[in-house]
Design a protein around this motif. Structure first.
Motif, PDB file in Angstrom:
ATOM      1  N   THR A 196       4.925   4.203  12.993  1.00 16.37           N
ATOM      2  CA  THR A 196       4.289   5.522  12.946  1.00 16.37           C
ATOM      3  C   THR A 196       3.983   5.924  11.508  1.00 16.37           C
ATOM      4  N   LEU A 197       4.929   5.694  10.603  1.00 17.80           N
ATOM      5  CA  LEU A 197       4.703   6.039   9.201  1.00 17.80           C
ATOM      6  C   LEU A 197       3.599   5.184   8.583  1.00 17.80           C
ATOM      7  N   ALA A 198       3.540   3.915   8.940  1.00 15.48           N
ATOM      8  CA  ALA A 198       2.450   3.065   8.433  1.00 15.48           C
ATOM      9  C   ALA A 198       1.104   3.629   8.856  1.00 15.48           C
ATOM     10  N   ASP A 199       1.008   4.093  10.103  1.00 16.85           N
ATOM     11  CA  ASP A 199      -0.229   4.728  10.576  1.00 16.85           C
ATOM     12  C   ASP A 199      -0.560   5.959   9.733  1.00 16.85           C
ATOM     13  N   ARG A 200       0.440   6.823   9.567  1.00 14.99           N
ATOM     14  CA  ARG A 200       0.195   8.092   8.869  1.00 14.99           C
ATOM     15  C   ARG A 200      -0.104   7.891   7.395  1.00 14.99           C
ATOM     16  N   LEU A 201       0.470   6.849   6.800  1.00 12.37           N
ATOM     17  CA  LEU A 201       0.246   6.569   5.380  1.00 12.37           C
ATOM     18  C   LEU A 201      -1.015   5.738   5.156  1.00 12.37           C
ATOM     19  N   GLY A 202      -1.624   5.266   6.215  1.00 11.30           N
ATOM     20  CA  GLY A 202      -2.815   4.431   6.105  1.00 11.30           C
ATOM     21  C   GLY A 202      -2.556   3.113   5.410  1.00 11.30           C
ATOM     22  N   ALA A 203      -1.382   2.534   5.669  1.00  9.94           N
ATOM     23  CA  ALA A 203      -0.950   1.334   4.951  1.00  9.94           C
ATOM     24  C   ALA A 203      -1.140   0.085   5.801  1.00  9.94           C
ATOM     25  N   ASP A 204      -1.706  -0.946   5.190  1.00  9.44           N
ATOM     26  CA  ASP A 204      -1.764  -2.272   5.819  1.00  9.44           C
ATOM     27  C   ASP A 204      -0.581  -3.133   5.401  1.00  9.44           C
ATOM     28  N   SER A 205       0.030  -2.781   4.277  1.00 12.27           N
ATOM     29  CA  SER A 205       1.187  -3.518   3.754  1.00 12.27           C
ATOM     30  C   SER A 205       2.203  -2.495   3.262  1.00 12.27           C
ATOM     31  N   LEU A 206       3.437  -2.619   3.742  1.00 11.73           N
ATOM     32  CA  LEU A 206       4.425  -1.568   3.495  1.00 11.73           C
ATOM     33  C   LEU A 206       5.789  -2.186   3.229  1.00 11.73           C
ATOM     34  N   ASP A 221       0.820  -1.206   0.000  1.00  9.71           N
ATOM     35  CA  ASP A 221       0.000   0.000   0.000  1.00  9.71           C
ATOM     36  C   ASP A 221       0.857   1.260   0.000  1.00  9.71           C
ATOM     37  N   ALA A 222       2.107   1.143   0.484  1.00  8.50           N
ATOM     38  CA  ALA A 222       2.986   2.306   0.608  1.00  8.50           C
ATOM     39  C   ALA A 222       4.433   1.832   0.632  1.00  8.50           C
ATOM     40  N   ALA A 223       5.333   2.746   0.326  1.00  7.97           N
ATOM     41  CA  ALA A 223       6.771   2.464   0.403  1.00  7.97           C
ATOM     42  C   ALA A 223       7.429   3.542   1.244  1.00  7.97           C
ATOM     43  N   VAL A 224       8.335   3.111   2.114  1.00  6.80           N
ATOM     44  CA  VAL A 224       9.129   4.031   2.918  1.00  6.80           C
ATOM     45  C   VAL A 224      10.584   3.878   2.486  1.00  6.80           C
ATOM     46  N   LEU A 225      11.260   4.999   2.308  1.00 10.09           N
ATOM     47  CA  LEU A 225      12.622   5.002   1.790  1.00 10.09           C
ATOM     48  C   LEU A 225      13.582   5.585   2.830  1.00 10.09           C
ATOM     49  N   ASP A 280       4.022   5.619  -7.884  1.00  5.86           N
ATOM     50  CA  ASP A 280       2.746   6.310  -7.766  1.00  5.86           C
ATOM     51  C   ASP A 280       1.940   5.863  -6.548  1.00  5.86           C
ATOM     52  N   LEU A 281       2.601   5.207  -5.589  1.00 12.90           N
ATOM     53  CA  LEU A 281       1.938   4.858  -4.332  1.00 12.90           C
ATOM     54  C   LEU A 281       2.403   5.827  -3.240  1.00 12.90           C
ATOM     55  N   PRO A 282       1.705   5.906  -2.117  1.00 10.77           N
ATOM     56  CA  PRO A 282       2.136   6.821  -1.043  1.00 10.77           C
ATOM     57  C   PRO A 282       3.557   6.510  -0.578  1.00 10.77           C
ATOM     58  N   LEU A 283       4.350   7.573  -0.385  1.00  7.68           N
ATOM     59  CA  LEU A 283       5.748   7.418  -0.007  1.00  7.68           C
ATOM     60  C   LEU A 283       6.022   8.087   1.337  1.00  7.68           C
ATOM     61  N   GLY A 284       6.926   7.461   2.100  1.00 13.99           N
ATOM     62  CA  GLY A 284       7.417   8.048   3.328  1.00 13.99           C
ATOM     63  C   GLY A 284       8.927   7.960   3.371  1.00 13.99           C
ATOM     64  N   VAL A 285       9.525   8.627   4.336  1.00 16.38           N
ATOM     65  CA  VAL A 285      10.977   8.607   4.529  1.00 16.38           C
ATOM     66  C   VAL A 285      11.264   8.312   5.992  1.00 16.38           C
ATOM     67  N   LEU A 286      12.186   7.400   6.231  1.00 19.96           N
ATOM     68  CA  LEU A 286      12.680   7.093   7.573  1.00 19.96           C
ATOM     69  C   LEU A 286      14.196   7.180   7.530  1.00 19.96           C
ATOM     70  N   THR A 287      14.746   8.189   8.210  1.00 17.96           N
ATOM     71  CA  THR A 287      16.169   8.477   8.089  1.00 17.96           C
ATOM     72  C   THR A 287      16.763   8.883   9.419  1.00 17.96           C
ATOM     73  N   GLY A 288      18.047   8.634   9.569  1.00 16.58           N
ATOM     74  CA  GLY A 288      18.771   9.110  10.733  1.00 16.58           C
ATOM     75  C   GLY A 288      19.282  10.524  10.581  1.00 16.58           C
ATOM     76  N   ARG A 289      19.015  11.175   9.459  1.00 22.45           N
ATOM     77  CA  ARG A 289      19.437  12.567   9.264  1.00 22.45           C
ATOM     78  C   ARG A 289      18.613  13.518  10.136  1.00 22.45           C
ATOM     79  N   GLY A 325      11.266  -5.749   4.398  1.00 19.90           N
ATOM     80  CA  GLY A 325      12.515  -5.024   4.262  1.00 19.90           C
ATOM     81  C   GLY A 325      13.167  -5.322   2.929  1.00 19.90           C
ATOM     82  N   VAL A 326      13.515  -4.283   2.196  1.00 24.19           N
ATOM     83  CA  VAL A 326      14.159  -4.417   0.882  1.00 24.19           C
ATOM     84  C   VAL A 326      15.534  -3.774   0.961  1.00 24.19           C
ATOM     85  N   GLY A 327      16.574  -4.566   0.726  1.00 20.56           N
ATOM     86  CA  GLY A 327      17.923  -4.037   0.729  1.00 20.56           C
ATOM     87  C   GLY A 327      18.343  -3.570  -0.644  1.00 20.56           C
ATOM     88  N   VAL A 328      19.134  -2.505  -0.695  1.00 21.15           N
ATOM     89  CA  VAL A 328      19.702  -2.040  -1.963  1.00 21.15           C
ATOM     90  C   VAL A 328      21.227  -2.070  -1.871  1.00 21.15           C
TER      91      VAL A 328
END
Length: 286
Positions: free
Chosen positions: A212-222, A4-8, A164-173, A248-251
């Protein structure tokens, strides 16, 4: 892979930080203490876990260098293995140094070691004099052009358009540095869909920020795309703790590369491993 969403993550996913943040680690220790670790050793600290925050990685590298000067007979690999076995992160590095040295040597190391000094030097090297003054509100103590200007983008324009799906960011910056990176790569992600160092959630691999991001993005699968083992562990732990699906997807555009990096990600629980974030649309069916 349905989602439903991707977090980068940002570093090593959207921008290459090998000549910026990782260089700042090496050069901060050198400038403050006259000797340092090399860039390959930075990756060994990352793989020990608990070093999502590069200021804390710099502190741990400083402890290693100071402990070596006091007679600790460990290679970087041996030291970071011990850190990993002790739980990872700066507190584990402190414990390893404490166990390795005599009381007098420990006192000299911890008296010389200064997180505040490391952070000030790191930020001046990374941001450069002008940005340091602007973002930190302090006068720089030396002139530096700023390693931040050596970062280049890893995400293609076609990839941005295809996500084109909802995006979030999770970073240590810190938030301001996340703004700079996102502007550079051309991603417009609302502030409420970002978790940075400045937010109250614990840093990776703690899953709180991802949940927290899953909540805010309204995602059941992320899906969460990152370049470190802590990124993958964040998704694995979120999947175990929450009733939603996290993958979790590694690059292979950060410190982990090639077939060895792929296998290392898989052992940590990655659902899949991509050559770069530019393969993400295809993975998500875009």
């Amino acid at each position: 892979m349905n989602a439903d969403a991707a977090v980068l993550d940002i570093d090593g996913v959207l921008v290459d930080v090998s000549s910026s943040y990782r260089r700042a680690v090496v050069e901060t220790v050198r400038r403050v203490h006259g000797e340092t670790i090399d860039r390959a050793a930075v990756q060994q600290f990352k793989q020990a876990g608990g070093f999502n925050n590069d200021w804390e990685l710099t502190d741990a590298a400083t402890l290693y260098v100071l402990a070596r000067s006091e007679g600790m007979d460990r290679s970087v690999g041996s030291f970071t293995d011990a850190v990993a076995q002790t739980g990872g992160g700066l507190s584990a590095a402190r414990s390893v140094v404490t166990n390795e040295l005599s009381p007098a040597a420990r006192e000299r190391v911890f008296t010389t070691w200064s997180s505040d000094r490391n952070r000030a030097v790191f930020q001046q090297l990374y941001l450069g004099s002008e940005l340091y003054h602007e973002l930190e509100g302090e006068e720089p103590s030396f002139d530096a052009p700023g390693f931040i200007h050596d970062e280049h983008t890893l995400i293609d324009e076609a990839t941005r358009d295809a996500l084109d799906l909802p995006l979030g960011v999770l970073t240590g910056r810190p938030a301001a540095e996340a703004d700079i990176a996102l502007d550079r790569v051309g991603l417009d992600i609302p502030r409420e869909h970002r978790i940075t160092m400045d937010d109250p959630e614990a840093g990776k691999p703690d899953p709180a920020g991802l949940v927290t991001l899953a909540d805010r993005l309204g995602a059941d699968s992320l899906v969460f795309v990152g370049d470190t083992l802590d990124d993958v562990r964040t998704a694995v732990d979120a999947d175990a703790d929450d009733n939603r699906t996290y993958r979790g997807v590694g690059v292979l555009t950060g410190g982990l590369t090639g077939e060895t990096g792929r296998k290392t990600f898989e052992r940590a629980g990655a659902s899949t491993v991509l050559d770069s974030v530019n393969a993400l649309p295809r993975l998500l069916g875009g």
